[in-house]
Design a protein around this motif. Structure first.
Motif, PDB file in Angstrom:
ATOM      1  N   LEU A   4       0.825  -1.204   0.000  1.00 12.04           N
ATOM      2  CA  LEU A   4       0.000   0.000   0.000  1.00 12.04           C
ATOM      3  C   LEU A   4       0.863   1.259   0.000  1.00 12.04           C
ATOM      4  O   LEU A   4       0.599   2.197  -0.749  1.00 12.04           O
ATOM      5  CB  LEU A   4      -0.940   0.010   1.214  1.00 12.04           C
ATOM      6  CG  LEU A   4      -1.849   1.226   1.338  1.00 12.04           C
ATOM      7  CD1 LEU A   4      -2.749   1.345   0.118  1.00 12.04           C
ATOM      8  CD2 LEU A   4      -2.681   1.137   2.605  1.00 12.04           C
ATOM      9  N   ALA A   5       1.911   1.278   0.809  1.00 11.95           N
ATOM     10  CA  ALA A   5       2.801   2.439   0.862  1.00 11.95           C
ATOM     11  C   ALA A   5       3.513   2.636  -0.478  1.00 11.95           C
ATOM     12  O   ALA A   5       3.672   3.766  -0.950  1.00 11.95           O
ATOM     13  CB  ALA A   5       3.823   2.288   1.986  1.00 11.95           C
ATOM     14  N   ALA A   6       3.919   1.534  -1.118  1.00  8.69           N
ATOM     15  CA  ALA A   6       4.595   1.628  -2.412  1.00  8.69           C
ATOM     16  C   ALA A   6       3.643   2.179  -3.468  1.00  8.69           C
ATOM     17  O   ALA A   6       4.018   3.035  -4.284  1.00  8.69           O
ATOM     18  CB  ALA A   6       5.136   0.267  -2.839  1.00  8.69           C
ATOM     19  N   ARG A   7       2.389   1.743  -3.451  1.00  7.10           N
ATOM     20  CA  ARG A   7       1.386   2.243  -4.401  1.00  7.10           C
ATOM     21  C   ARG A   7       1.121   3.728  -4.160  1.00  7.10           C
ATOM     22  O   ARG A   7       1.056   4.522  -5.095  1.00  7.10           O
ATOM     23  CB  ARG A   7       0.095   1.440  -4.272  1.00  7.10           C
ATOM     24  CG  ARG A   7      -0.899   1.764  -5.351  1.00  7.10           C
ATOM     25  CD  ARG A   7      -2.129   0.862  -5.336  1.00  7.10           C
ATOM     26  NE  ARG A   7      -1.770  -0.539  -5.239  1.00  7.10           N
ATOM     27  CZ  ARG A   7      -2.230  -1.360  -4.270  1.00  7.10           C
ATOM     28  NH1 ARG A   7      -3.057  -0.926  -3.363  1.00  7.10           N
ATOM     29  NH2 ARG A   7      -1.862  -2.623  -4.240  1.00  7.10           N
ATOM     30  N   LYS A   8       0.988   4.090  -2.894  1.00  2.00           N
ATOM     31  CA  LYS A   8       0.754   5.491  -2.531  1.00  2.00           C
ATOM     32  C   LYS A   8       1.919   6.363  -3.018  1.00  2.00           C
ATOM     33  O   LYS A   8       1.717   7.419  -3.610  1.00  2.00           O
ATOM     34  CB  LYS A   8       0.611   5.594  -1.014  1.00  2.00           C
ATOM     35  CG  LYS A   8       0.235   6.937  -0.472  1.00  2.00           C
ATOM     36  CD  LYS A   8       0.063   6.819   1.050  1.00  2.00           C
ATOM     37  CE  LYS A   8      -0.360   8.067   1.712  1.00  2.00           C
ATOM     38  NZ  LYS A   8      -0.489   7.929   3.162  1.00  2.00           N
ATOM     39  N   HIS A   9       3.147   5.882  -2.798  1.00  4.66           N
ATOM     40  CA  HIS A   9       4.342   6.602  -3.248  1.00  4.66           C
ATOM     41  C   HIS A   9       4.318   6.802  -4.754  1.00  4.66           C
ATOM     42  O   HIS A   9       4.572   7.895  -5.260  1.00  4.66           O
ATOM     43  CB  HIS A   9       5.601   5.843  -2.817  1.00  4.66           C
ATOM     44  CG  HIS A   9       6.866   6.469  -3.277  1.00  4.66           C
ATOM     45  ND1 HIS A   9       7.561   5.981  -4.366  1.00  4.66           N
ATOM     46  CD2 HIS A   9       7.562   7.544  -2.841  1.00  4.66           C
ATOM     47  CE1 HIS A   9       8.640   6.725  -4.557  1.00  4.66           C
ATOM     48  NE2 HIS A   9       8.659   7.680  -3.653  1.00  4.66           N
ATOM     49  N   SER A 112       2.048  21.091   5.674  1.00  2.00           N
ATOM     50  CA  SER A 112       2.235  20.059   6.699  1.00  2.00           C
ATOM     51  C   SER A 112       1.118  19.029   6.655  1.00  2.00           C
ATOM     52  O   SER A 112       1.354  17.831   6.809  1.00  2.00           O
ATOM     53  CB  SER A 112       2.309  20.697   8.082  1.00  2.00           C
ATOM     54  OG  SER A 112       3.463  21.492   8.187  1.00  2.00           O
ATOM     55  N   THR A 113      -0.103  19.488   6.423  1.00  2.00           N
ATOM     56  CA  THR A 113      -1.243  18.578   6.331  1.00  2.00           C
ATOM     57  C   THR A 113      -1.071  17.638   5.144  1.00  2.00           C
ATOM     58  O   THR A 113      -1.310  16.427   5.259  1.00  2.00           O
ATOM     59  CB  THR A 113      -2.552  19.388   6.204  1.00  2.00           C
ATOM     60  OG1 THR A 113      -2.666  20.239   7.352  1.00  2.00           O
ATOM     61  CG2 THR A 113      -3.759  18.473   6.117  1.00  2.00           C
ATOM     62  N   ALA A 114      -0.647  18.172   3.997  1.00  2.00           N
ATOM     63  CA  ALA A 114      -0.434  17.345   2.805  1.00  2.00           C
ATOM     64  C   ALA A 114       0.701  16.345   3.025  1.00  2.00           C
ATOM     65  O   ALA A 114       0.578  15.172   2.641  1.00  2.00           O
ATOM     66  CB  ALA A 114      -0.138  18.232   1.598  1.00  2.00           C
ATOM     67  N   VAL A 115       1.782  16.780   3.646  1.00  2.00           N
ATOM     68  CA  VAL A 115       2.917  15.883   3.897  1.00  2.00           C
ATOM     69  C   VAL A 115       2.479  14.737   4.806  1.00  2.00           C
ATOM     70  O   VAL A 115       2.792  13.573   4.555  1.00  2.00           O
ATOM     71  CB  VAL A 115       4.119  16.659   4.498  1.00  2.00           C
ATOM     72  CG1 VAL A 115       5.181  15.707   5.027  1.00  2.00           C
ATOM     73  CG2 VAL A 115       4.709  17.589   3.450  1.00  2.00           C
ATOM     74  N   ARG A 116       1.735  15.050   5.850  1.00  2.00           N
ATOM     75  CA  ARG A 116       1.246  13.991   6.756  1.00  2.00           C
ATOM     76  C   ARG A 116       0.295  13.038   6.024  1.00  2.00           C
ATOM     77  O   ARG A 116       0.340  11.830   6.220  1.00  2.00           O
ATOM     78  CB  ARG A 116       0.544  14.593   7.967  1.00  2.00           C
ATOM     79  CG  ARG A 116       1.487  14.962   9.086  1.00  2.00           C
ATOM     80  CD  ARG A 116       0.746  15.263  10.385  1.00  2.00           C
ATOM     81  NE  ARG A 116      -0.178  16.384  10.263  1.00  2.00           N
ATOM     82  CZ  ARG A 116       0.144  17.657  10.436  1.00  2.00           C
ATOM     83  NH1 ARG A 116       1.376  17.990  10.746  1.00  2.00           N
ATOM     84  NH2 ARG A 116      -0.758  18.609  10.301  1.00  2.00           N
ATOM     85  N   ALA A 117      -0.574  13.594   5.173  1.00  2.00           N
ATOM     86  CA  ALA A 117      -1.574  12.773   4.486  1.00  2.00           C
ATOM     87  C   ALA A 117      -0.959  11.865   3.421  1.00  2.00           C
ATOM     88  O   ALA A 117      -1.362  10.709   3.282  1.00  2.00           O
ATOM     89  CB  ALA A 117      -2.633  13.673   3.845  1.00  2.00           C
ATOM     90  N   PHE A 118       0.004  12.381   2.674  1.00  2.00           N
ATOM     91  CA  PHE A 118       0.533  11.634   1.540  1.00  2.00           C
ATOM     92  C   PHE A 118       1.867  10.960   1.808  1.00  2.00           C
ATOM     93  O   PHE A 118       2.271  10.061   1.079  1.00  2.00           O
ATOM     94  CB  PHE A 118       0.657  12.542   0.314  1.00  2.00           C
ATOM     95  CG  PHE A 118      -0.655  13.098  -0.131  1.00  2.00           C
ATOM     96  CD1 PHE A 118      -1.678  12.272  -0.537  1.00  2.00           C
ATOM     97  CD2 PHE A 118      -0.878  14.464  -0.110  1.00  2.00           C
ATOM     98  CE1 PHE A 118      -2.899  12.781  -0.935  1.00  2.00           C
ATOM     99  CE2 PHE A 118      -2.098  14.988  -0.510  1.00  2.00           C
ATOM    100  CZ  PHE A 118      -3.116  14.148  -0.919  1.00  2.00           C
TER     101      PHE A 118
END
Length: 131
Positions: A4-9, A112-118
């Motif tokens: 999931l993390a790889a797909r998100k990346h 910061s919100t985007a960095v935490r979310a993505f």
């Protein structure tokens, strides 16, 4: 990195590379981090969010060591940062022992919100500014 993390990346990186970053680079007051490409030797400009505190600029990378600009910094820590339309030379320092979530609380809210979310592997970066 999990599936999931790889797909998100992959999804976030493709969007940033082909849509968000080309648009943001053109905005005159977008903060940019300029590194030197570790293979090409060419300047590479990445839109970033962060905050200047005294003679340092702080940011948090979403993807840590997987981010291309982080890999460029590892090869050559000399960078430039464009703040409020003006370029500053500096030396970037990767701070893997810093708490990036706590650091994000002191940085601009929207980014910061985007960095935490993505983000999948947060890492703090401090750029010691020379001018």
């Amino acid at each position: 990195m999990s599936g999931l993390a790889a797909r998100k990346h992959r999804v976030v990186t493709l969007f940033q590379r082909h849509v968000a970053n080309p648009l943001n680079r053109r905005l005159p007051f977008q903060t940019l981090l300029e590194t030197t490409g570790r293979s090409s030797g060419l300047p590479r400009q990445t839109p970033v969010g962060g905050r200047r505190v005294g003679d340092a600029f702080w940011l948090v990378s979403e993807f840590g060591h997987k981010a291309q600009y982080i890999r460029n910094i590892q090869a050559d820590p000399r960078v430039r940062v464009r703040l409020s339309g003006r370029w500053h030379h500096g030396t970037a320092r990767l701070l893997p022992d810093d708490d990036p979530v706590a650091r994000l609380r002191a940085l601009p809210f929207f980014n910061s919100t985007a960095v935490r979310a993505f983000g999948t592997d947060l890492m703090t970066v401090r750029v010691d500014l020379e001018d």
